[in-house]
Design an enzyme around this catalytic site. Sequence first.
Site, short mmCIF file in Angstrom:
data_model
loop_
_atom_site.label_atom_id
_atom_site.label_comp_id
_atom_site.label_asym_id
_atom_site.label_seq_id
_atom_site.Cartn_x
_atom_site.Cartn_y
_atom_site.Cartn_z
N CYS A 35 0.83 -1.31 0.11
CA CYS A 35 0.10 0.02 0.00
C CYS A 35 0.83 1.18 0.14
O CYS A 35 2.04 1.36 0.69
CB CYS A 35 -0.91 0.02 1.08
SG CYS A 35 -2.51 -0.90 1.01
N CYS A 63 -3.85 0.67 -3.35
CA CYS A 63 -4.48 1.11 -1.85
C CYS A 63 -3.50 2.12 -1.53
O CYS A 63 -2.21 2.16 -1.56
CB CYS A 63 -4.49 0.03 -1.03
SG CYS A 63 -3.05 -1.17 -0.67
#
Length: 288
Positions: free
Chosen positions: A99, A181
């Site tokens: 992420c 993300c």
Amino acid sequence: MNLPKTSSTFRIFHMRICFLIVLFSPDGLRAEMGTTPNLKHIVKGRCYSYITLVNPNSSYDCEKIWREFEEAVVRESPCNVKVKDYRRMFRAMQQTLPCGKLLFWSKTRELMHNYAAVTRRFWTLEDTLVGYMFNDLIWCGQEREDRGFDFNSCPEWSTCVNHPVYSLWRQASQNFAAAACGNITVLLNGSIDNAFNKKSMFGSVELDSLNPRMVDHVNIKVVANLEGPFIESCSQGSIVDLINVLQKRGFHWTCTDSDLTLMNIQCVQNPQQFSCLTCAKSLQHRDL
Ligand SMILES: *[C@@H]1O[C@H](CO)[C@@H](O)[C@H](O)[C@H]1NC(C)=O
Ligand SMILES: *[C@@H]1O[C@H](CO)[C@@H](O)[C@H](O)[C@H]1NC(C)=O
Ligand SMILES: *[C@@H]1O[C@H](CO)[C@@H](O)[C@H](O)[C@H]1NC(C)=O
């Protein structure tokens, strides 16, 4: 008696056509190229290199990945390898991406490489297993009965409905974007019209696949060549369209067209540029 003449006329005519194609199409030479020689060794070798050296904790079956790849490419005609034909291959190479680290780009390939290398903060598609394995390679099957790769010539992307190389990258890009993300970074080229091109891989595949519930911020960086031209910026041209799309889909976003790190990277390669000299001077002053 007539035959030799006809065939030599044809040959000259044919040569002229080839010559014209090479002259006028930037991809003309490329179209003449077939599957990259030693494809199997390169692809498998890169896979083993990835699971052994690059990402030692990953457990992939490189033999199986190659088999699924080969199966997808050689069982169809060279211009009809669809995205879904690679489904089994992609299933064998699923990957969790970190992420907050993904870097997207369009028409900034060289700068992107340097940026990723210098900052060591980003993951690009080429850092994933699939990107690492297939980067810069060409492949296609052959029309004839004996299945296998065509090492003599492959069709050009633009002439195919479903080009085997394009279909793989399309799916790889889609997976990459869908997994994004945290914060993501998008590097666009401010020295060209249509920096945000809706037909590019970023504009046509990746943007649609980003999930606003998983992505915190889309941080856009527009970079022009040091010497210009300065065509697009955060408030000018197609970048504005991109921002509108992001806003409509509920993304948080930022945009900068004067990122110092990126400018420094450009200056390292071209220190004599006027804009770099002023930068160097102000750094010297700071040192004092
Ligand atoms: C591999 O996994 C072990 C244990 O899960 C971990 O300690 C190590 O840092 C990992 N290595 C890499 C390169 O990710
Ligand atoms: C922008 O695109 C042009 C044309 O493709 C290229 O020559 C130039 O290097 C690119 N600039 C940057 C900053 O990537
Ligand atoms: C994500 O991006 C936003 C906007 O640029 C920034 O304020 C925030 O600190 C970033 N978060 C992380 C974890 O880097």
